[in-house]
Structures are given as C-alpha cells and as structure tokens.
Design an enzyme around this catalytic site. Structure first.
Site, PDB file in Angstrom:
ATOM      1  N   ASN A  10       0.872  -1.174   0.000  1.00 16.92           N
ATOM      2  CA  ASN A  10       0.000   0.000   0.000  1.00 16.92           C
ATOM      3  C   ASN A  10       0.909   1.224   0.000  1.00 16.92           C
ATOM      4  O   ASN A  10       1.504   1.565   1.013  1.00 16.92           O
ATOM      5  CB  ASN A  10      -0.898  -0.021   1.244  1.00 16.92           C
ATOM      6  CG  ASN A  10      -1.743   1.237   1.378  1.00 16.92           C
ATOM      7  OD1 ASN A  10      -1.822   2.055   0.457  1.00 16.92           O
ATOM      8  ND2 ASN A  10      -2.361   1.410   2.534  1.00 16.92           N
ATOM      9  N   LYS A  12       0.167   4.270  -0.281  1.00 14.50           N
ATOM     10  CA  LYS A  12      -0.444   5.456   0.331  1.00 14.50           C
ATOM     11  C   LYS A  12      -0.175   6.688  -0.556  1.00 14.50           C
ATOM     12  O   LYS A  12      -0.103   6.559  -1.778  1.00 14.50           O
ATOM     13  CB  LYS A  12       0.031   5.631   1.775  1.00 14.50           C
ATOM     14  CG  LYS A  12      -0.243   4.366   2.600  1.00 14.50           C
ATOM     15  CD  LYS A  12      -0.081   4.558   4.075  1.00 14.50           C
ATOM     16  CE  LYS A  12      -0.361   3.249   4.802  1.00 14.50           C
ATOM     17  NZ  LYS A  12      -0.284   3.409   6.264  1.00 14.50           N
ATOM     18  N   HIS A  96      -9.566   1.132   5.121  1.00 12.47           N
ATOM     19  CA  HIS A  96      -8.309   1.407   5.816  1.00 12.47           C
ATOM     20  C   HIS A  96      -8.557   2.413   6.925  1.00 12.47           C
ATOM     21  O   HIS A  96      -9.375   3.324   6.778  1.00 12.47           O
ATOM     22  CB  HIS A  96      -7.260   1.934   4.825  1.00 12.47           C
ATOM     23  CG  HIS A  96      -5.873   1.922   5.387  1.00 12.47           C
ATOM     24  ND1 HIS A  96      -5.426   2.872   6.272  1.00 12.47           N
ATOM     25  CD2 HIS A  96      -4.841   1.048   5.211  1.00 12.47           C
ATOM     26  CE1 HIS A  96      -4.173   2.584   6.617  1.00 12.47           C
ATOM     27  NE2 HIS A  96      -3.800   1.486   5.984  1.00 12.47           N
ATOM     28  N   GLU A  98      -7.038   4.885   7.876  1.00 14.50           N
ATOM     29  CA  GLU A  98      -6.848   6.277   7.470  1.00 14.50           C
ATOM     30  C   GLU A  98      -8.096   6.814   6.776  1.00 14.50           C
ATOM     31  O   GLU A  98      -8.449   7.989   6.939  1.00 14.50           O
ATOM     32  CB  GLU A  98      -5.598   6.392   6.573  1.00 14.50           C
ATOM     33  CG  GLU A  98      -4.315   6.192   7.384  1.00 14.50           C
ATOM     34  CD  GLU A  98      -3.125   5.681   6.599  1.00 14.50           C
ATOM     35  OE1 GLU A  98      -2.107   5.382   7.245  1.00 14.50           O
ATOM     36  OE2 GLU A  98      -3.201   5.571   5.356  1.00 14.50           O
ATOM     37  N   GLU A 168      -5.228  -4.829  10.758  1.00 19.69           N
ATOM     38  CA  GLU A 168      -4.234  -3.790  11.011  1.00 19.69           C
ATOM     39  C   GLU A 168      -4.541  -3.091  12.332  1.00 19.69           C
ATOM     40  O   GLU A 168      -5.401  -2.205  12.365  1.00 19.69           O
ATOM     41  CB  GLU A 168      -4.247  -2.754   9.878  1.00 19.69           C
ATOM     42  CG  GLU A 168      -3.879  -3.307   8.523  1.00 19.69           C
ATOM     43  CD  GLU A 168      -3.308  -2.235   7.599  1.00 19.69           C
ATOM     44  OE1 GLU A 168      -2.264  -2.486   7.011  1.00 19.69           O
ATOM     45  OE2 GLU A 168      -3.905  -1.151   7.489  1.00 19.69           O
ATOM     46  N   GLY A 174       2.475   2.520  10.931  1.00 23.85           N
ATOM     47  CA  GLY A 174       3.409   3.631  10.766  1.00 23.85           C
ATOM     48  C   GLY A 174       4.056   4.101  12.051  1.00 23.85           C
ATOM     49  O   GLY A 174       4.712   5.134  12.081  1.00 23.85           O
ATOM     50  N   SER A 213       3.224  -1.800  10.489  1.00 23.57           N
ATOM     51  CA  SER A 213       4.682  -1.801  10.668  1.00 23.57           C
ATOM     52  C   SER A 213       5.320  -3.148  10.340  1.00 23.57           C
ATOM     53  O   SER A 213       6.227  -3.605  11.030  1.00 23.57           O
ATOM     54  CB  SER A 213       5.049  -1.336  12.088  1.00 23.57           C
ATOM     55  OG  SER A 213       4.623  -0.013  12.308  1.00 23.57           O
TER      56      SER A 213
END
Length: 255
Positions: A10, A12, A96, A98, A168, A174, A213
């Site tokens: 991904n 991003k 996701h 985000e 996730e 991250g 991560s």
C-alpha cells in the site's frame, strides 16, 4: 486446500510517474524467481496507467487504495469499479483506518464498497483493526467482529469467498510498533473463527493478512503463524529490496 499467501504493498500518498516505473522495474527484478506467494501493489490512483504499463509481463497484480460505491454519474472526485477494471486493477483496499479516520467512513459505507467490488468481480481487501485505546480496554475482538459483521450481516458469509481481510491494529500502523507474532495470530484466529460460525468452508479459504509496521526484519516470524496469510505492507513497500524480503519470507514460510 492450503491458502496461498498474499503480500500487498500500500503505497499510500507517495510516488510520481518516474518513481512508479522505477519501483516496479526493481520489483520485477527482485521478485522474478519467487513462487508460492501472490504479490500486489496499490499505487495512488493517479499512477495506475504507469503501473499497468510497467507491470506488463510480470506476475505482480495491480491494486488500488480505494473505490466508490457508484459506477458512474455526478460524483465529483470519485473512482468506480469499472474504471479500476479498465486499468486491470484486481485487489482493492477498503476500510483502511486512514479512510475511516480522515474521511469518516462508516462500517456500513465500507460494506457497500465491499458489495460493489464483489458485484464487479474485483477482490476486496477489507481492513479492520482496533485503536490503541480499544486495545488497552480489551476490545480488540469486539471491534474486529463489528467491522466484519457489517459485511456478514448484509452480504452473508459467502461474500468472503475469494476476498481478503487485512487485520491492522491502528496503534501499529506507521508507528514502528508491531503486534507480536503471538498477539497477531490470536486475533487472526479469532477473525477466522468468527466467520466460521457462519460458514466453516468460507473461513478456511479467506486470506487474512497482517498489517501494521510490517518490515523486512519482523515479517518472517509473523508468517510462521498458522492464520497469518501474508501482509499488507506500508512504508516497506516503497523500497524494492525490503518488500522483496517480505514476499520471499511469506513464500518460504507457507510452502
């Protein structure tokens, strides 16, 4: 039938035309002899044309980071399933954290995206996972169940045939923190058992990736776990050597 692992990058909000071409050329070289693991990348939608062209002749599949529920019409700024198919995209990330956070996407809306992808013959990669506060409150399973139930209760268990779930933990995305292999396995086993309550056969074949991560240092140990079927990789997918190490670790652990 053993599940075939899937490692997906991904990207991003990263990249450029030149970066897309260069990274894909490097990936093709790094992964030329890899067998036993499916590989996909999800560049920004702006670069699907460059990516599609660069991937010609390779086994790496193309994906996208998002999709809308509408196929066409007055929906400024949105991207449809048919447009993604026009670029040979296959694996489409939805839900996701985000998107859930910055764009206020609800479980219900994400389930509609899942339905749109299934109808179009594309593969949904449904991201689920809990926040740090939810994790500390012992609500991991509750949150994951709720996010899966949005699909299960509207589309039925069979919707997960040929689909992908990416667990996730939000506190690990991250941040450099990763769930331990044992922690991740426990949640993956729960997710599979939750679907199995509705349909055992569907649960057995659904690919459950770990994300958060994942890097070239921790991937191999994660993949030794029986219910971890690959990874959804963020930052490490922007570097061909690191991403290749992760793919090779999955191929080795699962074959």
């Amino acid at each position: 039938m053993a599940r075939r692992p899937l490692v997906m990058g991904n990207w991003k909000l990263n990249g450029s035309k030149a970066f897309t071409k260069e990274l894909i050329e490097d990936l093709k070289t790094e992964l030329s002899d890899v067998k036993g693991c499916d590989v996909a990348i999800a560049p920004p939608v702006m670069y699907l044309a460059e990516a599609e062209a660069a991937l010609t002749g390779s086994t790496i599949a193309l994906g996208s980071q998002n999709v809308d529920v509408n196929v066409q019409g007055a929906f400024t700024g949105d991207i449809s399933t048919e447009m993604l198919k026009d670029f040979s995209a296959k694996y489409i990330i939805i839900g996701h954290s985000e998107r859930r956070t910055y764009h206020k996407e609800s479980d219900e809306f994400i389930a509609k995206k899942f339905a749109a992808l299934k109808q179009a013959g594309l593969v949904p990669v449904l991201c689920i996972g809990e926040s740090e506060a939810e994790n500390e409150a012992g609500k991991t399973e509750e949150v994951c169940a709720r996010q899966i139930d949005a699909v299960l209760n509207t589309l039925g268990a069979e919707a997960f045939n040929g689909a992908v779930i990416a667990y996730e933990p939000i506190w690990a995305i991250g941040t450099g923190k990763s769930a331990t292999p044992a922690q991740a396995q426990a949640v993956h086993a729960f997710i599979r058992s939750h679907i199995a309550k509705k349909d055992q056969a569907v649960a057995e074949q659904v690919i459950i990736q770990y994300g958060g991560s994942v890097n070239d240092a921790n991937a191999a140990e994660l993949f030794t776990q029986p219910d971890i079927d690959g990874a959804l990789v963020g930052g490490a997918s922007l570097k061909a050597p690191a991403f290749a190490v992760i793919v090779k670790a999955a191929a080795k652990a699962k074959n």
